[in-house]
Write an enzyme that holds these catalytic residues in place. Structure first.
Site, PDB file in Angstrom:
ATOM      1  N   CYS A 143     -19.092 -12.998 -19.444  1.00  0.00           N
ATOM      2  CA  CYS A 143     -20.321 -12.795 -19.734  1.00  0.00           C
ATOM      3  C   CYS A 143     -20.071 -14.206 -21.149  1.00  0.00           C
ATOM      4  O   CYS A 143     -21.004 -14.391 -21.200  1.00  0.00           O
ATOM      5  CB  CYS A 143     -20.452 -11.205 -20.688  1.00  0.00           C
ATOM      6  SG  CYS A 143     -22.169 -11.799 -20.945  1.00  0.00           S
TER       7      CYS A 143
ATOM      8  N   CYS B  46     -27.763  -9.838 -15.593  1.00  0.00           N
ATOM      9  CA  CYS B  46     -27.494  -9.504 -17.312  1.00  0.00           C
ATOM     10  C   CYS B  46     -28.440  -9.586 -18.256  1.00  0.00           C
ATOM     11  O   CYS B  46     -28.820 -11.136 -17.857  1.00  0.00           O
ATOM     12  CB  CYS B  46     -26.591  -9.983 -17.136  1.00  0.00           C
ATOM     13  SG  CYS B  46     -25.375 -10.170 -18.871  1.00  0.00           S
TER      14      CYS B  46
ATOM     15  N   CYS C 144     -26.263 -12.790 -20.554  1.00  0.00           N
ATOM     16  CA  CYS C 144     -26.326 -13.978 -19.415  1.00  0.00           C
ATOM     17  C   CYS C 144     -26.902 -14.509 -18.326  1.00  0.00           C
ATOM     18  O   CYS C 144     -26.373 -15.413 -17.450  1.00  0.00           O
ATOM     19  CB  CYS C 144     -24.470 -14.073 -19.707  1.00  0.00           C
ATOM     20  SG  CYS C 144     -23.795 -12.765 -17.563  1.00  0.00           S
TER      21      CYS C 144
ATOM     22  N   CYS D 268     -22.907  -7.054 -18.416  1.00  0.00           N
ATOM     23  CA  CYS D 268     -21.781  -7.719 -17.509  1.00  0.00           C
ATOM     24  C   CYS D 268     -20.997  -6.964 -18.460  1.00  0.00           C
ATOM     25  O   CYS D 268     -20.756  -6.160 -20.036  1.00  0.00           O
ATOM     26  CB  CYS D 268     -21.568  -8.600 -17.902  1.00  0.00           C
ATOM     27  SG  CYS D 268     -22.148  -9.888 -16.927  1.00  0.00           S
TER      28      CYS D 268
ATOM     29  N   GLY E 167       0.994  -1.294  -0.145  1.00  0.00           N
ATOM     30  CA  GLY E 167      -0.120  -0.005   0.092  1.00  0.00           C
ATOM     31  C   GLY E 167       0.647   1.800  -0.192  1.00  0.00           C
ATOM     32  O   GLY E 167      -0.158   1.849   0.023  1.00  0.00           O
TER      33      GLY E 167
END
Lengths: 286, 377
Positions: free
Chosen positions: A272, A241, A244, A266, A32
């Site tokens: 997808c 979605c 899909c 998606c 980080g």
């Protein structure tokens, strides 16, 4: 003379790659923490992924399989352009399959398909400093990070709640890495934040214009900032979605006609397409 | 049924074709040569070399041609090429006092050794369009100047004059500009990141690569009260300076060529302190080629950024030109242009995130208002 003959493998010279890898090792050692590095001028514009490209170029080897996505999609122009750049300067195999890739460069998303140990995810970062809008001076923010002085960020989130009744940050949502550094996860939607936590893949972040790299090593704790009475929550959609029928993926809204009809699909095109190939069918699928 | 939009390699390839055609324009009009750009657009070439940080007139002209005259794009092209070049060695410090002058003026003294040399300048042209230039074949040169030799050597008179610093420095009226005894090798901003606070040499390096328009605006702001400096144009000179490289095998420096430079020495007041007698201080500007606006703007900004060094009252929030981080972080036009224009890239995902939040906030706001209305009624 082909481009590959005229330039070193992966464009950057070996000394530069080594300099970047050293910075990356430091970044991995201090999860980080933003490590300054001698960012080079790349043949693509600043702000278009030069940090991610330099990280990828410093790591990529002849045996790597590269995937490049932008907004989750393999076929957006910038992803296509970066992928073709690496094909030109390395000749390595590229793929759209998340599972097949050893190295994935991304802008604004983490793939829906869970990553595995050994994979590397490289993020393109526009602004690495999470405190930038609260304290513009670099010299000052460095000290704040060292002292873990992150009160201003909590105050900012609190002010959101006071004003809007909820935290109004939706992407690039601040996280604490390994219980120390406050980090910008790059402009991924907060939907993707939970995927940062104890991810088996190595996650590297490159900011070319701002000349910083940072890292989240595999299996590192990554906590999204929140309050006990306002716990962190991700985006939800009221429908699956349209192609899909996935209910667990991040959806893009697409306007279909002048009447304002829209559909949700998606953002991760590979996920997808994979689901559609496996027989999942949404309301608007062919 | 819905088919998603594909960006794709074909669209990009087509775009490149269209761009090539747009760059060339009407094929019935003769193509620009690199030599023409170099000779007839010399100020554009100078700017691209300065901000591209590479002294190469041919490559700068090529970049200008390839970029269809977009100088910031040309600077980007030159930088992206420059970054791949090996560093062979560092030159000796340039002796600008030994410059073969094409132009040299001082606004501080009426006359000075070496004299005022006006040279080629737009300063005292009346800005009336010269319609005779419309006709490319009949372009005429003033009598006597048309011979080829007159242009082969722009600094034929070869005037050499001491710089203003040397002249005023003798009396101690002007701060010395001497390297420190332990003067470190210059930091290379193209190899190492800019880290704050920075020393003056690094700052000058940043400003030398900085965008002319940005520095012009910053410099201008110091003249309109957004800073505290009151400068005089001590000296502005333009000419050719030899570049020398020390060759270890020989044990001495050899001249490897000559470059054209514009140098500006601004002079400003300094009240002095307990340890320092009052004297004039300097702002410094330097650019490749003939680039007086850039050099002067750079000198103004350099001086403004030295305010803290002289213990001057500064107000970082209201006086951006005094703010080192603000100026140096935003001076680079390749960085700025890239980041501003990255907004053209897709942001569907983030936008969707915001859309989602905005819809929620609006729903809550409507509900709250409806409740308030009910209460009022």
């Amino acid at each position: 003379m082909s481009v590959q003959d005229g330039y070193n493998f992966a464009y950057l010279d070996e000394q530069t790659k080594r300099m970047i890898r050293r910075a990356l090792l430091k970044a991995v050692a201090i999860p980080g923490y933003q490590v300054p590095f001698g960012s080079r001028e790349m043949p693509l514009p600043y702000g278009w992924g030069t940090g991610g490209i330099q990280v990828t170029a410093s790591l990529i080897g002849a045996d790597d399989v590269l995937k490049v996505i932008d907004q989750g999609a393999d076929d957006t122009t910038n992803a296509v352009n970066i992928r073709s750049f690496f094909r030109k300067v390395t000749g390595v195999a590229t793929t759209e399959q998340t599972r097949e890739a050893t190295l994935i460069q991304t802008r604004h998303r983490i793939p829906e398909t869970p990553l595995a140990a050994g994979q590397i995810l490289v993020f393109q970062v526009p602004i690495p400093e999470p405190l930038r809008w609260l304290e513009p001076r670099e010299a000052e923010t460095r000290t704040m990070h060292a002292l873990r002085e992150y009160g201003v960020m909590h105050v900012k989130l609190y002010e959101d709640i006071a004003r809007h009744g909820r935290i109004a940050t939706t992407y690039d949502y601040p996280v604490i890495v390994n219980d120390h550094y406050l980090m910008r996860p790059s402009p991924i939607p907060k939907f993707d934040n939970p995927k940062l936590h104890r991810n088996p893949a190595l996650m590297l972040f490159g900011a070319g214009r701002e000349k910083r790299v940072y890292a989240v090593p595999p299996y590192t704790d990554v906590r999204s900032l929140d309050f006990d009475d306002h716990p962190f929550a991700i985006e939800r959609w009221e429908q699956p979605c349209a192609l899909c029928a996935a209910t667990d993926s991040y959806l893009d809204e697409i306007i279909l006609d002048d009447a304002g009809n829209r559909m949700f699909v998606c953002s991760d095109t590979e996920y997808c397409a994979g689901r559609q190939a496996a027989g999942h069918k949404g309301a608007l699928a062919a | 049924m819905y088919v998603a939009v594909k960006g794709g390699e074909r669209a990009i390839a087509k775009s490149h074709e269209l761009l090539a055609r747009a760059r060339r324009g009407d094929p019935g009009v003769p193509e620009l040569s690199i030599a023409q750009i170099k000779e007839q657009l010399r100020l554009a070439v100078a700017r691209v070399m300065s901000e591209g940080s590479l002294y190469d007139e041919d490559l700068a002209a090529l970049a200008i041609k390839q970029a269809a005259g977009d100088l910031i794009e040309a600077i980007f092209l030159l930088r992206a090429y420059r970054t791949t070049l090996p560093r062979l060695s560092e030159s000796q410090p340039l002796a600008t006092g030994r410059m073969r002058l094409a132009r040299r003026i001082s606004a501080a003294f009426k006359d000075l050794p070496g004299g005022q040399v006006l040279g080629p300048t737009y300063d005292y042209t009346q800005r009336l369009l010269d319609f005779s230039l419309m006709d490319e074949v009949s372009e005429t040169m003033p009598a006597g100047a048309a011979s080829a030799e007159a242009f082969a050597e722009p600094f034929a008179e070869s005037i050499v004059a001491p710089g203003i610093g040397e002249l005023l420095g003798r009396e101690g009226l002007l701060e010395a500009a001497l390297p420190k005894a332990d003067d470190p090798a210059p930091y290379d901003l193209t190899r190492d990141p800019l880290l704050f606070p920075v020393d003056r040499a690094t700052r000058l390096q940043n400003l030398a690569r900085g965008d002319e328009g940005f520095l012009l605006a910053m410099g201008y702001s110091t003249q309109r009260g957004y800073s505290t400096t009151h400068p005089f144009a001590g000296e502005i000179r333009h000419g050719a300076v030899p570049v020398e490289v020390f060759v270890d095998e020989l044990g001495f420096a050899v001249e490897v060529g000559e470059i054209e430079l514009t140098e500006c020495q601004l002079i400003t007041d300094f009240e002095g302190s307990a340890t320092q007698a009052p004297q004039f201080t300097r702002g410094y500007g330097l650019a490749f080629g003939h680039a007086e606006r850039k050099a002067m703007a750079m000198a103004l900004v350099d001086r403004a950024l030295r305010a803290r060094e002289f213990g001057e009252q500064i107000n970082l929030r209201d006086h951006p030109a005094n703010n080192e981080e603000f100026v140096l972080s935003h001076s680079d036009n390749v960085e700025a242009s890239g980041f501003v224009q990255h907004l053209k890239l897709p942001h569907y995902v983030d936008f969707q995130s915001n859309l989602d939040l905005l819809r929620r906030l609006r729903t809550e706001w409507e509900a709250a208002r409806a409740a308030a209305n009910r209460e009022a009624a």
